[in-house]
Write a protein that holds these residues in place. Structure first.
Motif, PDB file in Angstrom:
ATOM      1  N   PRO A   1       7.942  18.467  -3.364  1.00 16.46           N
ATOM      2  CA  PRO A   1       6.558  18.892  -3.606  1.00 16.46           C
ATOM      3  C   PRO A   1       5.981  19.741  -2.467  1.00 16.46           C
ATOM      4  O   PRO A   1       4.793  20.054  -2.479  1.00 16.46           O
ATOM      5  N   VAL A   2       6.788  20.101  -1.501  1.00 18.03           N
ATOM      6  CA  VAL A   2       6.463  20.910  -0.314  1.00 18.03           C
ATOM      7  C   VAL A   2       5.330  20.326   0.540  1.00 18.03           C
ATOM      8  O   VAL A   2       4.554  21.059   1.132  1.00 18.03           O
ATOM      9  N   PHE A   3       5.299  19.013   0.647  1.00 18.76           N
ATOM     10  CA  PHE A   3       4.328  18.375   1.529  1.00 18.76           C
ATOM     11  C   PHE A   3       4.609  18.726   2.985  1.00 18.76           C
ATOM     12  O   PHE A   3       3.708  18.657   3.823  1.00 18.76           O
ATOM     13  N   ASP A   4       5.838  19.115   3.277  1.00 21.38           N
ATOM     14  CA  ASP A   4       6.164  19.565   4.636  1.00 21.38           C
ATOM     15  C   ASP A   4       5.348  20.802   5.012  1.00 21.38           C
ATOM     16  O   ASP A   4       4.941  20.947   6.165  1.00 21.38           O
ATOM     17  N   LYS A   5       5.058  21.674   4.055  1.00 22.95           N
ATOM     18  CA  LYS A   5       4.227  22.858   4.329  1.00 22.95           C
ATOM     19  C   LYS A   5       2.768  22.470   4.551  1.00 22.95           C
ATOM     20  O   LYS A   5       2.070  23.101   5.346  1.00 22.95           O
TER      21      LYS A   5
ATOM     22  N   ASP B   1       0.143   5.393   8.676  1.00 21.16           N
ATOM     23  CA  ASP B   1      -0.928   5.981   9.474  1.00 21.16           C
ATOM     24  C   ASP B   1      -1.061   7.454   9.095  1.00 21.16           C
ATOM     25  O   ASP B   1      -0.104   8.212   9.207  1.00 21.16           O
ATOM     26  N   PRO B   2      -2.261   7.874   8.613  1.00 18.55           N
ATOM     27  CA  PRO B   2      -2.410   9.253   8.173  1.00 18.55           C
ATOM     28  C   PRO B   2      -2.282  10.263   9.303  1.00 18.55           C
ATOM     29  O   PRO B   2      -2.168  11.450   9.042  1.00 18.55           O
ATOM     30  N   SER B   3      -2.267   9.835  10.547  1.00 17.42           N
ATOM     31  CA  SER B   3      -2.101  10.789  11.636  1.00 17.42           C
ATOM     32  C   SER B   3      -0.630  11.099  11.902  1.00 17.42           C
ATOM     33  O   SER B   3      -0.311  12.009  12.646  1.00 17.42           O
ATOM     34  N   ILE B   4       0.252  10.345  11.270  1.00 13.72           N
ATOM     35  CA  ILE B   4       1.677  10.586  11.470  1.00 13.72           C
ATOM     36  C   ILE B   4       2.085  11.835  10.697  1.00 13.72           C
ATOM     37  O   ILE B   4       1.878  11.933   9.505  1.00 13.72           O
ATOM     38  N   SER B   5       2.667  12.795  11.376  1.00 13.72           N
ATOM     39  CA  SER B   5       3.127  13.993  10.681  1.00 13.72           C
ATOM     40  C   SER B   5       4.637  13.973  10.511  1.00 13.72           C
ATOM     41  O   SER B   5       5.194  14.824   9.849  1.00 13.72           O
ATOM     42  N   ASP B   6       5.299  13.005  11.101  1.00 17.83           N
ATOM     43  CA  ASP B   6       6.746  12.903  11.018  1.00 17.83           C
ATOM     44  C   ASP B   6       7.139  12.237   9.702  1.00 17.83           C
ATOM     45  O   ASP B   6       6.803  11.078   9.462  1.00 17.83           O
ATOM     46  N   ALA B   7       7.854  12.971   8.869  1.00 19.24           N
ATOM     47  CA  ALA B   7       8.222  12.454   7.550  1.00 19.24           C
ATOM     48  C   ALA B   7       9.048  11.181   7.655  1.00 19.24           C
ATOM     49  O   ALA B   7       8.845  10.242   6.873  1.00 19.24           O
ATOM     50  N   ASP B   8       9.971  11.121   8.583  1.00 22.95           N
ATOM     51  CA  ASP B   8      10.812   9.924   8.706  1.00 22.95           C
ATOM     52  C   ASP B   8       9.982   8.687   9.025  1.00 22.95           C
ATOM     53  O   ASP B   8      10.234   7.608   8.480  1.00 22.95           O
ATOM     54  N   ALA B   9       8.995   8.825   9.883  1.00 24.42           N
ATOM     55  CA  ALA B   9       8.134   7.693  10.217  1.00 24.42           C
ATOM     56  C   ALA B   9       7.317   7.256   9.007  1.00 24.42           C
ATOM     57  O   ALA B   9       7.151   6.052   8.764  1.00 24.42           O
ATOM     58  N   MET B  10       6.820   8.207   8.224  1.00 22.14           N
ATOM     59  CA  MET B  10       6.059   7.854   7.021  1.00 22.14           C
ATOM     60  C   MET B  10       6.957   7.166   6.003  1.00 22.14           C
ATOM     61  O   MET B  10       6.556   6.191   5.369  1.00 22.14           O
ATOM     62  N   ILE B  11       8.169   7.682   5.844  1.00 20.40           N
ATOM     63  CA  ILE B  11       9.114   7.081   4.896  1.00 20.40           C
ATOM     64  C   ILE B  11       9.448   5.660   5.322  1.00 20.40           C
ATOM     65  O   ILE B  11       9.432   4.739   4.492  1.00 20.40           O
TER      66      ILE B  11
ATOM     67  N   ASP C   1      19.637   5.007   1.201  1.00 24.23           N
ATOM     68  CA  ASP C   1      19.544   5.749  -0.062  1.00 24.23           C
ATOM     69  C   ASP C   1      18.077   5.919  -0.463  1.00 24.23           C
ATOM     70  O   ASP C   1      17.664   6.984  -0.921  1.00 24.23           O
ATOM     71  N   ALA C   2      17.305   4.852  -0.301  1.00 27.04           N
ATOM     72  CA  ALA C   2      15.883   4.931  -0.621  1.00 27.04           C
ATOM     73  C   ALA C   2      15.199   5.973   0.256  1.00 27.04           C
ATOM     74  O   ALA C   2      14.411   6.802  -0.228  1.00 27.04           O
ATOM     75  N   ALA C   3      15.508   5.965   1.551  1.00 24.45           N
ATOM     76  CA  ALA C   3      14.902   6.938   2.469  1.00 24.45           C
ATOM     77  C   ALA C   3      15.265   8.360   2.070  1.00 24.45           C
ATOM     78  O   ALA C   3      14.412   9.262   2.098  1.00 24.45           O
ATOM     79  N   SER C   4      16.497   8.572   1.683  1.00 23.15           N
ATOM     80  CA  SER C   4      16.932   9.899   1.262  1.00 23.15           C
ATOM     81  C   SER C   4      16.194  10.351   0.000  1.00 23.15           C
ATOM     82  O   SER C   4      15.782  11.506  -0.115  1.00 23.15           O
ATOM     83  N   ILE C   5      16.008   9.433  -0.939  1.00 25.60           N
ATOM     84  CA  ILE C   5      15.267   9.751  -2.169  1.00 25.60           C
ATOM     85  C   ILE C   5      13.824  10.093  -1.837  1.00 25.60           C
ATOM     86  O   ILE C   5      13.277  11.092  -2.335  1.00 25.60           O
ATOM     87  N   TYR C   6      13.191   9.302  -0.993  1.00 27.47           N
ATOM     88  CA  TYR C   6      11.813   9.606  -0.598  1.00 27.47           C
ATOM     89  C   TYR C   6      11.723  10.991   0.047  1.00 27.47           C
ATOM     90  O   TYR C   6      10.804  11.760  -0.239  1.00 27.47           O
ATOM     91  N   HIS C   7      12.641  11.289   0.923  1.00 32.56           N
ATOM     92  CA  HIS C   7      12.598  12.565   1.639  1.00 32.56           C
ATOM     93  C   HIS C   7      12.757  13.737   0.667  1.00 32.56           C
ATOM     94  O   HIS C   7      11.991  14.705   0.719  1.00 32.56           O
TER      95      HIS C   7
END
Length: 189
Positions: A74-78, A5-15, A61-67
């Motif tokens: 790529p600073v998508f958090d910014k 969902d593009p409205s999700i800003s939480d990285a963990d939920a997107m991952i 491990d996959a989640a950690s790699i994605y994060h």
């Protein structure tokens, strides 16, 4: 499965959403990425220090790699602090096409939408998020509120869709994936 969902800003939920969509081990003969598990290619897993059987790559491990590789590096958090839906799109596109390609789509769209540099100067399409890209995004969002984030998102998705079609035209074996890419990664809303 639907894309994050593009409205999700939480990285963990997107991952988690990407991992759920990508699923366990796959080794499709037409996939140039080779064996994947949870959407992580064997080459990426090995480069990140995983030396086990790809079928057994732990979800954590996959989640950690994605994060690390697809969110923080790529600073998508910014971007998420400014435009959460754009950050979600960058993450999703970055997972599928590479983060540099996703950033290139953002930079191209920002340049095309700056009203001939009246709103802000053109930026280099260097496929890297730095101060000029962030400044251009900030200026775009100020100049095009309300609705600017939605239009920018649509422009980025248009570039992504064009790239999928061009890829399938260049390499017919990739037609096996085209419908799924368009259905699952290009959002009409």
């Amino acid at each position: 499965m639907p894309r994050p969902d593009p409205s999700i800003s939480d990285a963990d939920a997107m991952i988690d959403a990407v991992i759920d969509r990508e699923g366990r081990y796959v080794n499709h003969p037409a996939d140039r990425g080779g064996p994947t598990c949870w959407g992580i290619t064997e080459a990426v897993a090995r480069a990140q220090g995983y030396d086990g059987c790809m079928r057994e790559l732990p979800r954590e491990d996959a989640a950690s790699i994605y994060h690390r590789l697809y969110w923080l590096r790529p600073v998508f958090d910014k971007i998420a602090l400014r435009a959460p839906r754009i950050a979600a799109e960058l993450f999703d596109t970055g997972v599928n096409m590479g983060t540099a390609t996703a950033v290139g789509f953002l930079q191209r769209a920002l340049n095309a939408l700056n009203r001939s540099a009246r709103d802000y100067p053109d930026i280099a399409v260097d496929r890297d998020i730095g101060p000029r890209t962030l400044s251009a995004l900030d200026a775009f969002l100020r100049a095009r509120t309300p609705g600017g984030e939605t239009v920018l998102l649509r422009a980025m998705e248009a570039l992504q869709g064009e790239r999928y079609i061009a890829l399938a035209e260049r390499r017919p074996s990739q037609e096996a994936f085209l419908y799924g890419w368009l259905a699952g990664r290009i959002d009409p809303n």
